[in-house]
Design a protein around this motif. Structure first.
Motif: not given
Length: 323
Positions: A42-44, A224-227, A268-269
């Motif tokens: 997610x954060x790479x 927080x994640x936007x799916x 997204x997060x």
């Protein structure tokens, strides 16, 4: 051909991608061992596994049979949730990647209270994170020091006979043993509202004596994640904090940690940590985040109720970072 993993490196003439390792197949079963290199999905960022934890994941998106009673005291009229075991990892973040993730995450740190009567110090170990099993994209590298972090060479050493070729030094084992109650992750809470997933991990930090009373402190980490593909922005937070002493506190405010993060398809997060104190040894928290859509409309996203427990009181807190 194998997938070569590349990381941006700043050069005068611009950014150049440089090979840092070779991707491995993610594990469907079992867990990653100490020394596993990975890219955070997610954060790479690049990181390395220090050790795995077994956590109880309370996932409110998965309805449990009503007949089963939940261990979670903070039900508040919502459906029963039963915890299921899930693997999380304590990891080190590569310091070179911290600037790249600062917009999406506070560079995580583990914080705890010092064990000195005269001290009000809050200790922090920067560049430590807690990562879920599915966040890990494993890779291998021939570099003997593939992660830049001040604790890397203190905690791990290269051993080409092992897979992965980094093994725990005695200092890592001693540190984990000594600070176990303050590092341990036991409960993870998750809930999704309108395609926004909120994950909360609470940690007990210790107790302070103040004016003939006890004050108990916790840290909580929130992701927080936007799916969904629609861009949304976090505008407000609304917390309810219940203490076993019988008090119920309401906290409202703009954004979180001074930010109003935008969650988009590209980023997204967002992850952050905060702290809370109670004048009782336990309690629980719940609430909502208010988000704004591009058309100006708002919607509320539920923060799953989570309990604040201090069942580690009998253990001695860490006395600073003298390992």
């Amino acid at each position: 051909p194998p997938n070569y993993l590349s990381a941006p490196r700043n050069r005068l003439e611009g950014k150049v991608l440089e090979t840092v390792g070779v991707f491995e197949a993610p594990k469907q079963h079992g867990k990653y061992e100490t020394g596993q290199l990975f890219l955070h999905s997610v954060f790479g960022y690049r990181g390395i596994v220090l050790f795995p934890w077994q956590a109880r994941l309370y996932d409110r998106d998965v309805a449990s049979p009503v007949t089963e009673k939940s261990e979670n005291a903070a039900g508040h009229g919502s459906k029963e949730v039963k915890g299921k075991t899930h693997t999380y990892y304590q990891v080190l973040i590569d310091a070179r990647d911290c600037p790249h993730i600062s917009q999406r995450s506070q560079t995580e740190a583990v914080t705890f209270l010092a064990n000195h009567d005269d001290s009000r110090a809050l200790y922090a170990i920067p560049g430590l994170d807690y990562v879920s099993h599915e966040d890990i994209l494993p890779y291998s590298s021939t570099d003997q020091v593939p992660i830049q972090h001040e604790l890397f060479e203190r905690f791990l050493m290269y051993d080409q006979t092992k897979v992965p070729p980094f093994v725990a030094r005695d200092t890592l084992c001693a540190w984990q043993e000594k600070n176990h109650p303050w590092l341990e992750l036991s409960d993870v809470h998750r809930e999704t509202t309108e395609n926004i997933r909120v994950t909360v991990i609470p940690f007990y930090m210790g107790m302070r004596e103040a004016q003939n009373s006890h004050v108990y402190w916790w840290r909580y980490c929130i992701r927080l994640e936007n799916l969904d593909s629609e861009v949304v922005q976090l505008r407000e937070r609304h917390w309810r904090i219940f203490s076993l002493s019988g008090t119920l506190e309401t906290v409202r405010g703009r954004g979180v940690v001074g930010r109003e993060p935008v969650l988009s398809k590209e980023q997204p997060a967002f992850q952050y940590s905060s702290h809370v104190s109670l004048q009782a040894s336990s309690g629980h928290m719940w609430g909502t985040f208010r988000f704004e859509r591009p058309d100006g409309s708002h919607f509320d996203v539920r923060i799953p109720p989570f309990s604040l427990e201090s069942n580690k009181d009998e253990k001695t807190p860490p006395s600073g970072l003298h390992w």
